[in-house]
Design a protein around this motif. Structure first.
Motif, mmCIF file in Angstrom:
data_model
loop_
_atom_site.group_PDB
_atom_site.id
_atom_site.type_symbol
_atom_site.label_atom_id
_atom_site.label_comp_id
_atom_site.label_asym_id
_atom_site.label_seq_id
_atom_site.Cartn_x
_atom_site.Cartn_y
_atom_site.Cartn_z
ATOM 1 N N GLY A 30 -6.279 -1.488 9.491
ATOM 2 C CA GLY A 30 -6.229 -0.302 8.659
ATOM 3 C C GLY A 30 -6.083 -0.662 7.189
ATOM 4 N N ASP A 31 -5.500 0.247 6.437
ATOM 5 C CA ASP A 31 -5.411 0.128 4.986
ATOM 6 C C ASP A 31 -4.131 -0.589 4.565
ATOM 7 O OD1 ASP A 31 -5.478 0.406 2.241
ATOM 8 O OD2 ASP A 31 -5.596 2.590 2.266
ATOM 9 N N ILE A 32 -4.224 -1.868 4.228
ATOM 10 C CA ILE A 32 -3.061 -2.659 3.813
ATOM 11 C C ILE A 32 -2.426 -2.111 2.541
ATOM 12 C CG2 ILE A 32 -4.358 -4.355 2.449
ATOM 13 C CD1 ILE A 32 -1.470 -5.266 4.779
ATOM 14 N N ASN A 33 -3.189 -1.384 1.755
ATOM 15 C CA ASN A 33 -2.664 -0.838 0.502
ATOM 16 C C ASN A 33 -1.600 0.236 0.719
ATOM 17 O OD1 ASN A 33 -4.230 -2.451 -1.304
ATOM 18 N ND2 ASN A 33 -6.000 -1.260 -0.647
ATOM 19 N N LEU A 34 -1.490 0.762 1.935
ATOM 20 C CA LEU A 34 -0.427 1.733 2.219
ATOM 21 C C LEU A 34 0.955 1.104 2.035
ATOM 22 C CD1 LEU A 34 -1.694 3.704 5.352
ATOM 23 C CD2 LEU A 34 -1.637 4.449 2.973
ATOM 24 N N LEU A 35 1.028 -0.231 2.104
ATOM 25 C CA LEU A 35 2.313 -0.910 1.910
ATOM 26 C C LEU A 35 2.806 -0.776 0.473
ATOM 27 C CD1 LEU A 35 1.710 -4.178 3.958
ATOM 28 C CD2 LEU A 35 3.025 -2.163 4.640
#
Length: 108
Positions: A30-35
């Motif tokens: 998924g979207d690692i940038n959600l971290l």
């Protein structure tokens, strides 16, 4: 597609506690940038949740999403599942944290 990052490749700075306790490799899908995106709140609770607990979890998760907060939880039955389902149903974002590999189910 399952991807992996070394701890040193994670986006953003880690605190000393995070550095000390983080795994050497993070597997993600998924979207690692959600971290790094927005604020995040972990929602955890009982696997055998009461109807009153379900209702409270739904209210909490919806309130978080309505305020632009990402819901973080495990994928266990009960509170974790209710938190994810409510957040997604409210057009919010979630991060699921697993203590096992993607191909391992716990409890069996």
């Amino acid at each position: 597609m399952i991807q992996s990052l070394k701890l040193s490749e994670l986006p953003g700075e880690l605190t000393e506690v995070e550095k000390k306790n983080a795994p050497g490799i993070l597997y993600f899908q998924g979207d690692i940038n959600l971290l790094q995106e927005s604020r995040r709140v972990s929602v955890v609770g009982s696997r055998k949740v009461s109807q009153q607990g379900v209702g409270r979890t739904e209210i909490l998760a919806k309130c978080l999403v309505d305020n632009g907060i990402i819901v973080v939880s495990g994928l266990a039955e009960g509170v974790d599942t209710v938190a994810h389902q409510t957040a997604i149903g409210s057009s919010g974002k979630t991060i699921a944290v697993l203590g096992t590999s993607f191909d391992t189910t716990y409890p069996k």
